[in-house]
Enzyme design. Sequence first.
Site, PDB file in Angstrom:
ATOM      1  CE1 TYR A 287      40.309  43.271  47.356  1.00  0.00           C
ATOM      2  CE2 TYR A 287      38.170  43.975  46.516  1.00  0.00           C
ATOM      3  CZ  TYR A 287      39.366  43.314  46.343  1.00  0.00           C
ATOM      4  OH  TYR A 287      39.626  42.694  45.141  1.00  0.00           O
ATOM      5  CG  HIS A 298      44.279  38.026  48.124  1.00  0.00           C
ATOM      6  ND1 HIS A 298      44.070  37.694  46.809  1.00  0.00           N
ATOM      7  CD2 HIS A 298      45.580  37.739  48.383  1.00  0.00           C
ATOM      8  CE1 HIS A 298      45.193  37.231  46.285  1.00  0.00           C
ATOM      9  NE2 HIS A 298      46.124  37.245  47.217  1.00  0.00           N
ATOM     10  CE  LYS A 329      38.106  35.905  47.905  1.00  0.00           C
ATOM     11  NZ  LYS A 329      39.314  36.651  48.232  1.00  0.00           N
TER      12      LYS A 329
END
Length: 351
Positions: A287, A298, A329
């Site tokens: 994160y 997220h 991601k």
Amino acid sequence: MDGRLRDGPEGLEVVVGGDARQRFYDSGGYGRPLDGNEVALAPVEAAHLLFRGDLDAVRDGDDRLDLRALLGLTGGLSAFVVHRDLRDRGFYCSPARAGWTPGDAHEGCDVVVYPRGEGPGDGMVAYRLRVVGERDALSVADLVADPTALAVVDEEGEPTYFNCELEGPGGETDRTALEFPTGATADLLADRAVAWDPPAALYERAFFGQRLAGRNADGGPLQLSLVEAAHLASEGAIALEAGAVDERGHAVEGERFGRRLRVYRAMRAAGAVPKSGFKFGADFRAYDSFRSVDEMGHSERLVRVVSRSARLQPRELSLDVRLAGGVRKRMVFAVTDPDSVEWLAARRLTP
């Protein structure tokens, strides 16, 4: 129109006369201009022009080579596939040879690709590509030393492109979240640790561990991974000997534990919050911006820890990048040696 095969300063090349400069270099960005209207083509460029029908043959002494014979002589099938694919996509491209490309763009790669509408004479470069097959192991040290893009050609001759670049961890964790009391009671249990009466900030504001009673619990003991426990023990935040945690970690996963711990600490020091990446097949998820568990979004990155001396299979790279992209991601490889961590980000590239 025929070309003539010869040994040039950069290896084999095909010399074409007539109106070759106007026809191939000026209008298509092929080759390297010679005196008059002659152009020297790299074998892969000559192969593409044979494939298109713009060249009739390449003469090698008394032999007249067609596409099949030229590719058989040079063995450049993967390079041809990439060259043809880029040309089909509307890009001009050059083999990575001195004199074929602007400046030193040819160094450390196989193909230089120009922006749409630009050619080798315009001085602009869009991509520098290394061409590899799906079974060609990639040196992690080489990728870090010169993170060019990759063109991976699979066994069916389909190229897939990846961009690799150095990208360090970053984050905006509230540093005051780490100002919690020291010496929380904890035990080592199997492959993790349990902090029995931790300060609330340890989980809620710094996101260490998971509640023993479940993620929806308001408090209670925390389960800590061994890398979390080792980090907290070294900071004095939990009442465990750092050496004992390190010993347990190495007993559980060998030397890899030390590399993962080094990466974990580097991410925490940069302000990122790393957590287990097991559900995504990675070492960590990270994160970049974390305020509290209640405000958690997220994770932005998946991190895989690799040794600098390792060799990465293109299939592994493809799997990691595809999975990271599928869950929105960024895929990052944390490249470790005994004294440092370097960061290599990889993503799919669509020229």
